[in-house]
Structures are given as C-alpha cells and as structure tokens.
Scaffold this motif. Structure first.
Motif, PDB file in Angstrom:
ATOM      1  N   ALA A 168      65.026  40.155  15.788  1.00 29.97           N
ATOM      2  CA  ALA A 168      65.030  38.772  16.293  1.00 29.97           C
ATOM      3  C   ALA A 168      63.688  38.106  15.992  1.00 29.97           C
ATOM      4  O   ALA A 168      62.672  38.775  15.806  1.00 29.97           O
ATOM      5  CB  ALA A 168      65.288  38.758  17.794  1.00 29.97           C
ATOM      6  N   ARG A 169      63.691  36.777  15.941  1.00 23.88           N
ATOM      7  CA  ARG A 169      62.459  36.032  15.720  1.00 23.88           C
ATOM      8  C   ARG A 169      61.682  35.953  17.033  1.00 23.88           C
ATOM      9  O   ARG A 169      62.238  35.623  18.078  1.00 23.88           O
ATOM     10  CB  ARG A 169      62.782  34.622  15.223  1.00 23.88           C
ATOM     11  N   VAL A 170      60.396  36.251  16.981  1.00 21.56           N
ATOM     12  CA  VAL A 170      59.528  36.180  18.155  1.00 21.56           C
ATOM     13  C   VAL A 170      58.934  34.781  18.224  1.00 21.56           C
ATOM     14  O   VAL A 170      58.362  34.290  17.254  1.00 21.56           O
ATOM     15  CB  VAL A 170      58.409  37.249  18.086  1.00 21.56           C
ATOM     16  N   CYS A 171      59.086  34.123  19.381  1.00 23.22           N
ATOM     17  CA  CYS A 171      58.597  32.744  19.560  1.00 23.22           C
ATOM     18  C   CYS A 171      57.213  32.706  20.195  1.00 23.22           C
ATOM     19  O   CYS A 171      56.440  31.784  19.935  1.00 23.22           O
ATOM     20  CB  CYS A 171      59.540  31.960  20.467  1.00 23.22           C
ATOM     21  N   LYS A 172      56.925  33.682  21.062  1.00 25.30           N
ATOM     22  CA  LYS A 172      55.653  33.655  21.799  1.00 25.30           C
ATOM     23  C   LYS A 172      55.243  35.067  22.176  1.00 25.30           C
ATOM     24  O   LYS A 172      56.083  35.878  22.562  1.00 25.30           O
ATOM     25  CB  LYS A 172      55.800  32.805  23.062  1.00 25.30           C
ATOM     26  N   VAL A 173      53.946  35.329  22.070  1.00 22.04           N
ATOM     27  CA  VAL A 173      53.368  36.593  22.506  1.00 22.04           C
ATOM     28  C   VAL A 173      52.235  36.260  23.476  1.00 22.04           C
ATOM     29  O   VAL A 173      51.396  35.404  23.185  1.00 22.04           O
ATOM     30  CB  VAL A 173      52.804  37.416  21.316  1.00 22.04           C
ATOM     31  N   THR A 174      52.236  36.921  24.623  1.00 21.58           N
ATOM     32  CA  THR A 174      51.175  36.729  25.603  1.00 21.58           C
ATOM     33  C   THR A 174      50.379  38.023  25.712  1.00 21.58           C
ATOM     34  O   THR A 174      50.947  39.085  25.960  1.00 21.58           O
ATOM     35  CB  THR A 174      51.747  36.349  26.985  1.00 21.58           C
ATOM     36  N   LEU A 175      49.077  37.905  25.489  1.00 21.88           N
ATOM     37  CA  LEU A 175      48.175  39.053  25.574  1.00 21.88           C
ATOM     38  C   LEU A 175      47.257  38.915  26.774  1.00 21.88           C
ATOM     39  O   LEU A 175      46.845  37.806  27.125  1.00 21.88           O
ATOM     40  CB  LEU A 175      47.290  39.140  24.326  1.00 21.88           C
ATOM     41  N   GLU A 176      46.909  40.038  27.382  1.00 27.73           N
ATOM     42  CA  GLU A 176      45.847  40.092  28.379  1.00 27.73           C
ATOM     43  C   GLU A 176      44.653  40.742  27.704  1.00 27.73           C
ATOM     44  O   GLU A 176      44.765  41.850  27.168  1.00 27.73           O
ATOM     45  CB  GLU A 176      46.253  40.927  29.587  1.00 27.73           C
ATOM     46  N   VAL A 177      43.542  40.031  27.708  1.00 27.43           N
ATOM     47  CA  VAL A 177      42.324  40.535  27.079  1.00 27.43           C
ATOM     48  C   VAL A 177      41.229  40.565  28.141  1.00 27.43           C
ATOM     49  O   VAL A 177      40.942  39.543  28.768  1.00 27.43           O
ATOM     50  CB  VAL A 177      41.886  39.637  25.899  1.00 27.43           C
ATOM     51  N   GLY A 178      40.642  41.714  28.341  1.00 27.93           N
ATOM     52  CA  GLY A 178      39.557  41.826  29.302  1.00 27.93           C
ATOM     53  C   GLY A 178      38.293  41.172  28.770  1.00 27.93           C
ATOM     54  O   GLY A 178      37.957  41.307  27.591  1.00 27.93           O
TER      55      GLY A 178
END
Length: 113
Positions: free
Chosen positions: A21-31
């Motif tokens: 599937a096509r990915v629309c959004k990625v959310t990362l947590e960065v310290g």
C-alpha cells in the motif's frame, strides 16, 4: 551523516509493513538527546523515499526531551541538550533518562479502493 542510514531503515521498515500500500504519513519520535538532526532526517527522507511506497509521504517528527534531576536543588527538569543547566544555575544534574530514542510512532497508509 548517520541520518541517511537511519532513514533507509525507516523506509525499509515502513515499506515492509505497508504490504504494497502507499504510505501517506510517517510519524517519528526523536529524542532531543539522540544526536539525530530532524532537518537531516527530512532531507534524507525525501531522497530515500523516492521510488518507494513512501514517495511523497508526509514526515512528522516529534522531538521528545530527556528528563533529569538537579543534584543541588532537587528540581525535575526537561533537557533539550546535554549541556542544559537547571534554572537554579547548577550544571550538577543526574544522568538523563529518556530523550535518546528514535522510533516510528505510526504510519498512515492509503485505503485500497
């Protein structure tokens, strides 16, 4: 620039979990204490995701502070840098906890029609 190899792993992981599937959004947590530069992640993400299921996907980066306690006044504080001092002026802080992570918090995929 270690961000390039980090982004390559993020794109590979998200692509594998998207299952075509096509990915629309990625959310990362960065310290904030992770020594990872959000701007460099964004730059690399645009280049590495081209030609993948993540092409054109939005990248959201949430920066999470580290936590520490001042050994002088006992105050709990958030750290944005390993060089931060307490508001009392002391630099005598306990070793930080947290703030050194990098993790994929979530990803949104396009609904199949």
């Amino acid at each position: 620039m270690h961000e390039l190899s980090l982004v390559q792993s993020i794109v590979e992981t998200c692509s594998a979990h998207a299952d075509g599937a096509r990915v629309c959004k990625v959310t990362l947590e960065v310290g904030a204490l992770s020594c990872v530069m959000p701007e460099a992640l964004r730059f690399c993400f645009a280049a590495v995701s081209d030609g993948t299921a993540l092409r054109g996907a939005e990248l959201e980066i949430l920066v999470r502070p580290g936590r520490s306690r001042c050994r002088e006044c006992g105050r709990e504080l958030s750290l944005r840098s390993l060089l931060d001092n307490c508001s009392c002026g002391s630099g005598n802080l306990e070793p930080p906890s947290g703030g050194d992570q990098l993790r994929i918090q979530s990803m949104e995929i396009e609904e199949a029609v």
